[in-house]
Structures are given as structure tokens and as C-alpha cells.
Design a protein around this motif. Structure first.
Motif, PDB file in Angstrom:
ATOM      1  N   ASP A   1       0.862  -1.268  -0.020  1.00 22.35           N
ATOM      2  CA  ASP A   1      -0.045  -0.134   0.007  1.00 22.35           C
ATOM      3  C   ASP A   1       0.845   1.395  -0.092  1.00 22.35           C
ATOM      4  OD1 ASP A   1      -2.195   1.507   0.074  1.00 22.35           O
ATOM      5  OD2 ASP A   1      -2.896   1.289   2.000  1.00 22.35           O
ATOM      6  N   SER A   2       2.093   1.422   0.633  1.00 24.99           N
ATOM      7  CA  SER A   2       2.580   2.469   0.961  1.00 24.99           C
ATOM      8  C   SER A   2       3.689   2.579  -0.303  1.00 24.99           C
ATOM      9  CB  SER A   2       3.857   2.309   2.245  1.00 24.99           C
ATOM     10  OG  SER A   2       4.519   1.158   1.753  1.00 24.99           O
ATOM     11  N   LEU A   3       3.846   1.824  -1.382  1.00 25.82           N
ATOM     12  CA  LEU A   3       4.583   1.892  -2.393  1.00 25.82           C
ATOM     13  C   LEU A   3       3.772   1.921  -3.649  1.00 25.82           C
ATOM     14  CD1 LEU A   3       7.781  -0.618  -1.757  1.00 25.82           C
ATOM     15  CD2 LEU A   3       7.498   1.881  -1.581  1.00 25.82           C
ATOM     16  N   PHE A   4       2.406   1.900  -3.715  1.00 22.05           N
ATOM     17  CA  PHE A   4       1.538   1.797  -4.812  1.00 22.05           C
ATOM     18  C   PHE A   4       1.768   3.140  -5.664  1.00 22.05           C
ATOM     19  CE2 PHE A   4      -3.194   1.774  -6.413  1.00 22.05           C
ATOM     20  CZ  PHE A   4      -2.700   0.954  -7.168  1.00 22.05           C
ATOM     21  N   PHE A   5       2.041   2.950  -6.871  1.00 25.20           N
ATOM     22  CA  PHE A   5       2.017   3.670  -7.874  1.00 25.20           C
ATOM     23  C   PHE A   5       3.287   4.749  -7.858  1.00 25.20           C
ATOM     24  CE2 PHE A   5      -1.726   2.771  -9.788  1.00 25.20           C
ATOM     25  CZ  PHE A   5      -1.501   2.817 -11.213  1.00 25.20           C
ATOM     26  N   LYS A   6       4.373   4.203  -6.931  1.00 29.07           N
ATOM     27  CA  LYS A   6       5.781   5.016  -6.864  1.00 29.07           C
ATOM     28  C   LYS A   6       6.617   4.238  -7.442  1.00 29.07           C
ATOM     29  CE  LYS A   6       4.735   6.714  -2.264  1.00 29.07           C
ATOM     30  NZ  LYS A   6       4.954   6.895  -0.745  1.00 29.07           N
ATOM     31  N   PRO A   7       7.925   4.974  -7.785  1.00 26.95           N
ATOM     32  CA  PRO A   7       8.822   4.477  -8.802  1.00 26.95           C
ATOM     33  C   PRO A   7       9.248   2.955  -8.265  1.00 26.95           C
ATOM     34  CG  PRO A   7       9.335   6.715  -8.443  1.00 26.95           C
ATOM     35  CD  PRO A   7       7.997   6.184  -7.410  1.00 26.95           C
ATOM     36  N   GLU A   8       9.391   2.768  -6.935  1.00 23.82           N
ATOM     37  CA  GLU A   8       9.471   1.197  -6.442  1.00 23.82           C
ATOM     38  C   GLU A   8       8.809   0.336  -7.062  1.00 23.82           C
ATOM     39  OE1 GLU A   8      11.274   4.701  -3.732  1.00 23.82           O
ATOM     40  OE2 GLU A   8       9.239   4.049  -4.600  1.00 23.82           O
TER      41      GLU A   8
END
Length: 908
Positions: free
Chosen positions: A484-491
């Protein structure tokens, strides 16, 4: 029916009469057409006038003696002509009238009276009343009520012009000027019912009202509430503009006062306007204004609602909701919400600040829009904590749900030979407990229809060779696994997993020995990966290290499968005089065989310790989305048996000659398999499942169990020893489950809630998880329907001879014995019930009990009161994580939906 060409006149208003000569001529034409010319006489002065003929003389031949003797001057024309110019009649159409008792014409007073069920029609004007009096000299008409034998007034006037209808006590109307005076008028405009002491009709588009009240109540004479004002300017179909206005409830004036008011009456389905917020307060967030904003009626095809919330502790929320539709093409809605959620105060240990959001989108295409291509969407994604921590919505059906899912797909068909189709799909699945997200952007599927190389395109496909067919399927994925915390982030995009699978099945089917159906196939699969793994032992770390290897790689596999099956029918007859006349048993046994060789060429070894003596096999394709090639060959035989049981019983209705059919078991399936190449644990567990329905298909029951023929060791691992040889029974029950669902109602089939926000949020469509009390939908939904007013038992609002009700219950039982625990792992019941205590009171409850945890499950109490043009409801969850209550009272009508009062507490 008599007909007359005239203007009508009200007896109580004096209008300036028309010119006498003009009116006399009109009256003469009217009465001549009615055969009543003897009722009217008046001398018309005539003037003589000379019309000079042509002065040119006509010359005759001289030899014509007859002409010579008669030759004389031509006499002048002395015909007398009327010089009065006849003006056009001012009536544009026929005036039609009728009455039941009598139609009286008074010559001297120039009045015509219609009595008892009088009706008059002229152009777009319809007038019905107890009495109608026409003054055809002043062009006015009067209409009023009459008394019956008991002295009560009946047959009130009904004045209709176009789409506007007025029902006053009396009315005076001038046909020429179109002006009118109306006493105690009653009219309906949109959702408003308007009553005024005196109404002045200025023209077709403007009315002035004095001493008026307007309300959305059905009974305008005795409303539950109304707005009282002394002055109103009323433009039908457009707007109502009032002077000083105050609200009256149950005959009691309230302090709700407005110096002026404006109410739109657009004939369109919706108009733009302000959405008034609702006031609330919270112990942890302070005072708040919720769901205030603006509604934009952008078009007949789409709209937009923008709302926001604000709390005095700094929390706020923004929301956008839009619906769109195009007939015979598509329809859908979008709902986006963002919240900045602050708990407690800065500096306190329980202070927290979170930002949560939720995006919902649903889109469906009409099947008639494009038969070759389709597009659909069902999106529900956002923060995992959204439905549990939202500061606005109290949707218990969504807060109890542990997963969110989305799907957007497009597909099209190519009319080639053979026909092919392609589809692109984006999917999303999210576990709100673990906060894990799996997503594909996108999934590609391409397929070519079956090709029959040994059969003509228009011929029959019968037999082994003619049924041989070939097909091609392509499946490709670009998938992501994130949190949830990395959703749609570069990672998230750095760990993309891409793969393609090509599949070419070659199959055929035919019959043997007349009753046995055989199908066989050869399957070729090729899998492409763009990321593989490599394992080795790291001496420095003293452990096995797995490295990721980027680059294209592929493996190819093939396999075969064959199945043969038949259908066996059996009937047990007990006699036509028995209650159970016969039982029919249908069996469908099937035996299958599948073979896959070993693909050990795709396997490598790695050392598991520093000595290098012990090696372990692995494949670089391990963990791929389409699996990995098998190390050992498989030669598996499968067995499946499905059963159905049906009975014929004597019908309770003795007039029916045919017995009644009852399904005893919809299905009873048994399946297992045996791998001939396996050195150990060759037999797979036996799986038994079934289902049936009882009580006219109202109770559905499904059950299943898994039976393992092998024993287990002390660690719970299966060993290559049959359970019966280890001192146990023939089979060891490792798991079992039973589920039952029952719905019944005294009012027939329960209507499904249309377009439920709870269902779009991921909740259930029934009330087992509670009723949807979502305050973020900007409109409260009522449990009452229009059919409730037609109840035969609605004698009074405090009594009902029958109490309509409905009930839904679900029971679940699970048993676990995978490691000799022999325990009930789940045993719970959930019940939802609703009833009409009176025609105006509804009550409902959702609750349950967990027999394993020994506690009450989610419980909700619901009460709703129909206050005619108002509605009041109260929802209460007394305990648990979602403990909350919500009270609402407001006007039902959409045009006055902002007149409400709502109070609720926060679940935290």
C-alpha cells in the motif's frame, strides 16, 4: 353539444367592453350559426354609393338599323352597397361546452349558464366546474363550486392551460386579455404543491400570488409542513420568487425565516445548485461541516458533484462524484475522495495524521452500441485503511470487507478467416489486512478460432478425423507486486514481472460403443520470461543466495490428455398411489489420463553447504507467473463421478394430474487421481462435494470434505503409508465444510437495492453485514417504496393486521484435521431481519454469533419512520470495532433535500 363563438366574461371583474359595432357583428354571426337569430335585432343604416362604369362607348356598324333605332346612352349602375368593413372575428377556434343539468342563455343579460358537471373547451384551455357563467358581451367567464344535498361544496373548478393545472374555489377569466383572478388556487409545479388565497394571472407566463403557501406534501390543504409567504411571483416551469418566508411545521410557525427565497422549477431532470452542508461534532475532531459543495448539471448526459468536509481540529476531505450516460451506448459513474485525517491534538501521545483516498469507477457498454467491440470497467482501489478510518462514510458493509478489486477491459473481434479476437485487461487486487497489492498493467489475450483441417467449412464434423481441430492462444502479462505504501511509486515499477505464454492445443472428440464420449488432445506450450533467477552458495555469507537475472529466456513443454465418459440413468418406482412415486438417479462417470514428460534439461544444481557435497536441483524459471517445467514425468489417471437425484411426488393440489418434481440433490461429486510414475504418495486425496436446495429453493446448502488415504507423521507431514495400515481408518478426513443460506419473506420476493453504494464499495448486497448508511452518497435512501402506500392492511398508522417481514440467514461450519487436531475451526451464524411494525414504522436488525470465539458478531439495529413528506431514521451499532449511531430527519423531496438534520458519533 352546442357550439358558440364568443369571448367569456367573469361576473365579478369589470373590464372595458369592446366597440359596440364590432361586438354586435360578432354576436350576430354567433347566433346565426346557432339558429338563434330571432333573439337579436338591430337596424343597420345603409349608405348609397355610385360606382362609375367604363366611359368608353361601344361602337356598332352603321348598316345595322336595329342598333341605330335603339342607340341611346348607357344607363348608370345604381346598386346600393354596404360600406361597413367587416372586421375579423377575434376567436381563434371553437368554443365547446356541455353541462349535465341545464344550459341556459339569457338574451338581455347576454349570459349563458352551465350547471352541474359543466365543461368548457377553447384552444389549449380546459375548464371544468360545478357552475360556469359566460358573459359573451364582456368576454369573461366565471366558474365556481356548487353545494350538494348535504350543503357541502363539491365540483371545485379545474382550470388547465397547456401543462399548467389550477384547482381553485372560484375563477374569473378573460379570453381576450388572458388575465384572471383566482381564489384559493391549488396547483402543482414540479415537486411543489402551491396554494394561494388570491392569484392574479397576468399572462400565460407570469402569476402573482398573495397569501400563499407551498409544500411538497401531498395534501396542500392540510400539509405536515409548508412555507408561508405573502407575496410570490410565479413563472410556471421556471421559478418561484418569494418575499419574506417562514416555515410552518404541524401548524406551528418556526424561527426558520428567509427575507426572500428563490426556487427553480426547471423541467429538466436536474439543475445546478448549492449543496448545504450538515453540521456535526466529534470528541476527537471537534465541530464539523460535512458534504457541503455544489452540484453541476453540466449536460443531459453527465453531471458533477463536488463536496467537502472540514473539522475544527484541521481534518478535511474533498470528494467528487459524477454520473454519465448515453442511451443505447454506455453509462457509468465516478467517485473520488481524498481525506486528511487528524486524530487528537499535536503533542498528545495518541496524535496521528494520515492521508487516505478511494477511487471508484464503473462503466458498462450497451450491447447494441458495438457488437464487435466492448469496453467495461469496475474499479475500487485506494488506501487499505480508507473504509475503516474515513471521517465521512459510515459504511459497515465496506469496513468489514477485507479486499478491494478492480478490472478494466477492452475486447474486439476481427472477422477474418478464421475469426480472431483480442482483449486488453488491467486488473487490481488488494488485501486491506496485509496491505499487499497485485496488479497487471495490462493482460493481453489473443486467440484464433478453431480450425478443422479435415472437414469442409459447411460440412458436418462427425468422427475422429473430421473433429480434429487446431487453435492458437496467446496470453501476456505485465504484473506488479507491491504494498500500500509503494502503490504507484517508482519502486513499484522497478519490480515489474513480464511474461508471455503461447498455447497450441490439437484436439478431437468422438464416440465409441455408441454410448461413450471420448475427447483427446495434444498441448504445446511455450513460455517467455524477461527475468529469471540463479542460485549458488555464498561462502562469505554461509548461505544460499538467489540472484535475479534480467534478459529474455524461454522454455517449451508438451503434454497429452484423454478422457472418456458416459451418462447412466436409473429410476426407482414406488407406485402411482404413493406420496413419493419415483426417484430418478443420474450418474456421469468419467475417466481421464494425462501425460507430461520430464523436462530436466531446464534444471540446474546448487550446493546447499560449503563442502559442495550436497546438491539440490532448481530451475531458473522458478516462481514465474506461468509456472515452471516439471522435473519428473507425470502419468496420471483421474476419476470423477457426478450424481443428481430427483423425485416425483404427489402434488398437494388434487386438481393437478401430473406429479410434482423435486430436486433432492443438485450435485454430488467425487473425484481423485493416481500418478503411475510417482514413487511415493501416488494417490491424491479424495474430494467429495455436493449441494441441494430445500423449501421451494429458499434454503440452499452446500457441503464438502477431503479424505486422505495416507497417514501423517508426528510433524504433520504425509508419509507413504496408507492410513489403514497405520492403525487408522480407510480414509483420514482432513477438512470438511458446510454452508447454508436461507431467505424467506411474507411479501414475496425481496427487491434488490438498485445501484447500492455499499455493493460498489465491495460490501454485500444483502443486509447480513448491515444496511448501507453511507452519508457520503449525498442522498439518503429510504426503505419505503411506493407500493407501501397501497397496502390493504394500512387501516391506521398505528395498527396493522399483518406484519410484513423478511429474513435472511447464513450458517457456516468448518472442520480441520490436517494435523490430527480434530477441531471445529469455524462455526458461526448470521441473521438479518426486517419488518413493518406499522404502515409508517420499519425496523430491522443484523446480528450473529460465533460459537468458536463465543461472542456476538457484528450487530446493527435499524429504525425508520415515514413522516409523509418527511423521513426519519436511526441506525445503531451498539458494540464492537464499528460501534456508532446515526440519526437523520429530512424532507424526502429532492428539491428540498437540504432541509434536514443529521447527528452521528464517530466509531473511534
Amino acid at each position: 353539444m352546442a357550439q358558440i363563438y364568443s369571448y367569456l366574461h367573469f361576473t365579478k371583474i369589470v373590464f372595458k367592453p369592446l366597440h359596440t359595432n364590432l361586438f354586435n357583428i360578432v354576436l350576430l354571426s354567433i347566433f346565426l350559426s346557432l339558429g338563434c337569430s330571432n333573439l337579436y335585432s338591430q337596424d343597420i343604416k345603409k349608405k348609397q354609393t355610385s360606382i362609375t362604369p367604363n366611359k368608353q362607348e361601344v361602337k356598332k356598324p352603321v348598316n345595322d338599323t336595329a342598333d341605330k333605332n335603339t342607340e341611346a346612352e348607357t344607363p348608370k349602375d345604381t346598386v346600393k352597397l354596404d360600406t361597413i368593413k367587416v372586421k375579423k372575428v377575434f376567436l381563434n377556434g371553437q368554443v365547446k361546452y356541455t353541462a349535465q343539468d341545464y344550459q341556459k342563455i339569457e338574451k338581455k343579460k347576454k349570459l349563458m349558464t352551465l350547471y352541474n358537471k359543466a365543461e368548457l373547451y377553447y384552444e389549449d384551455i380546459e375548464l371544468k366546474s360545478g357552475i360556469i357563467v359566460m358573459d359573451y358581451e364582456k368576454n369573461e367567464v366565471y366558474a365556481g363550486r356548487i353545494k350538494d344535498s348535504l350543503g357541502n361544496y363539491t365540483q371545485f373548478p379545474n382550470f388547465k392551460q397547456g401543462s399548467n393545472v389550477i384547482e381553485p374555489d372560484s375563477i374569473r377569466f378573460n379570453f381576450k386579455t388572458k388575465k384572471a383572478l383566482i381564489w384559493n388556487s391549488r396547483t402543482t409545479q414540479g415537486e411543489f404543491n402551491v396554494k394561494a388565497a388570491i392569484t392574479k394571472k397576468e399572462n400565460d407566463s407570469v402569476y402573482f400570488l398573495k397569501g400563499a403557501r407551498f409544500t411538497t406534501a401531498k395534501d396542500v390543504d392540510n400539509p405536515e409542513y409548508y412555507f408561508q409567504t405573502n407575496k410570490i411571483k410565479f413563472i410556471p416551469g421556471k421559478k418561484i420568487i418569494t418575499g419574506s418566508t417562514y416555515m410552518v411545521i404541524a401548524g406551528v410557525p418556526t424561527p426558520i425565516y428567509m427575507p426572500f427565497a428563490y426556487f427553480p422549477l426547471s423541467k429538466e431532470t436536474s439543475v445546478s445548485g448549492i449543496i448545504l452542508p450538515s453540521y456535526n461534532d466529534s470528541n476527537t475532531k471537534g465541530f464539523s461541516l460535512q458534504n457541503g459543495g455544489y452540484y453541476f448539471a453540466l449536460s443531459d448526459h453527465y453531471n458533477l458533484t463536488v463536496v467537502g468536509d472540514y473539522y475544527t481540529n484541521g481534518s478535511y476531505a474533498l470528494g467528487m462524484q459524477s454520473s454519465y450516460a448515453k442511451r443505447y451506448n454506455f453509462q457509468g459513474n465516478i467517485n473520488i475522495r481524498y481525506e486528511n485525517n487528524i486524530v487528537s491534538e499535536r503533542g498528545y501521545p495518541d496524535y496521528s495524521k494520515t492521508k487516505i483516498y478511494n477511487i471508484q469507477w464503473s462503466h458498462s457498454q450497451d450491447s447494441k452500441a458495438n457488437p464487435n467491440s466492448t469496453f467495461s470497467a469496475s474499479v475500487n482501489l485506494g488506501s487499505s485503511e480508507y473504509f475503516k478510518r474515513t471521517i465521512n462514510q459510515v459504511n459497515v458493509g465496506s469496513s468489514l470487507n477485507n479486499s478491494l478489486s478492480s478490472s478494466i477491459s477492452y475486447s474486439t473481434v476481427f472477422h477474418s478467416v478464421p475469426e480472431s479476437r483480442i482483449s486488453l485487461t488491467a486488473t487490481h487486487s488488494q488485501n486491506t489486512n496485509t496491505k499487499e497489492i497485485n496488479m497487471t498493467l495490462p493482460t493481453l489475450q489473443f486467440s484464433v478460432d478453431r480450425v478443422y483441417p479435415f472437414a469442409k467449412s459447411d460440412g458436418t464434423k462427425k468422427g475422429f478425423f473430421k473433429n480434429i481441430n487446431l487453435q492458437y492462444n496467446l496470453n501476456g502479462k505485465n504484473s506488479f507486486k507491491t504494498t500500500d505504501s509503494l502503490f504507484f511509486k517508482p519502486e513499484m515499477f522497478q519490480n515489474a514481472d513480464i511474461g508471455f505464454q503461447h498455447s497450441i492445443p490439437l484436439s478431437t472428440n468422438f464416440k465409441v460403443f455408441k454410448y461413450f464420449s471420448v475427447s483427446t488432445s495434444l498441448n504445446y506450450d511455450e513460455v517467455w520470461y524477461f527475468k529469471t533467477i540463479e542460485k549458488h552458495y555464498d561462502n562469505q555469507l554461509a548461505t544460499v543466495v538467489t540472484n535475479e537475472v534480467k534478459g529474455f529466456d524461454a522454455f517449451r513443454t508438451y503434454s497429452s490428455s484423454t478422457s472418456i465418459g458416459t451418462t447412466i440413468y436409473g429410476t426407482f418406482n414406488f407406485g402411482a398411489d404413493k406420496k413419493i412415486q419415483s426417484i430418478r438417479h443420474v450418474m456421469r462417470p468419467a475417466i481421464s489420463h494425462s501425460y507430461a514428460p520430464s523436462f530436466e534439461k531446464y534444471y540446474d544444481t546448487y550446493a546447499i553447504d560449503g563442502s559442495g557435497g550436497m546438491q539440490k536441483d532448481y530451475t531458473r524459471f522458478e516462481g514465474g507467473m506461468y509456472g515452471a517445467p516439471g522435473l519428473n514425468s507425470s502419468n496420471s489417471f483421474g476419476f470423477n463421478l457426478s450424481n443428481t437425484f430427483e423425485a416425483k411426488v404427489a402434488d398437494k393440489d388434487t386438481t393437478k394430474t401430473e406429479p410434482k418434481k423435486i430436486m433432492l440433490l443438485n450435485n454430488l461429486n467425487l473425484s481423485t487421481s493416481y500418478d503411475a510414475n510417482a514413487k511415493t504418495l501416488a494417490w491424491a486425496p479424495v474430494r467429495i462435494s455436493g449441494g441441494t436446495q430445500f423449501f421451494d429453493n429458499k434454503l440452499g446448502a452446500n457441503f464438502g470434505t477431503t479424505l486422505d488415504p495416507y497417514a501423517i507423521d508426528n510433524g504433520g507431514n504425509r508419509i507413504n503409508t496408507f492410513n489403514i495400515n497405520n492403525g487408522g481408518s480407510l480414509f483420514r478426513m482432513t477438512s470438511a465444510n458446510l454452508t447454508m443460506n436461507y431467505s424467506l419473506s411474507s411479501r414475496g420476493e425481496k427487491k434488490k437495492k438498485k445501484d447500492s453504494q455499499a455493493e460498489r464499495n465491495g460490501g454485500r448486497e444483502d443486509d447480513l453485514f448491515g444496511s448501507d448508511i453511507d452519508t457520503g452518497s449525498y442522498r439518503k435512501n429510504s426503505q419505503f417504496t411506493d407500493d407501501d402506500d397501497k397496502s390493504e392492511d394500512a387501516v391506521t398508522e398505528f395498527f396493522r393486521s399483518k406484519l410484513p417481514w423478511d429474513m435472511t440467514f447464513a450458517y457456516s461450519l468448518t472442520y480441520g484435521n490436517s494435523n490430527r487436531e480434530k477441531k471445529i475451526t469455524g462455526n458461526s451464524i448470521m441473521i438479518s431481519a426486517n419488518t413493518d411494525l406499522t404502515p409508517k414504522w420499519k425496523a430491522g436488525i443484523s446480528t450473529g454469533f460465533d460459537f468458536v470465539q463465543k461472542g456476538v458478531t457484528f450487530t446493527q439495529l435499524r429504525f425508520e419512520r415515514d413522516l409523509m413528506s418527511w423521513r426519519m431514521d436511526f441506525n445503531w451499532t451498539p458494540f464492537g470495532q464499528n460501534a456508532t449511531w446515526n440519526f437523520f430527519i429530512g424532507i424526502k423531496s429532492g428539491v428540498l433535500s437540504d432541509i434536514k438534520w443529521e447527528k452521528r458519533n464517530q466509531n473511534f
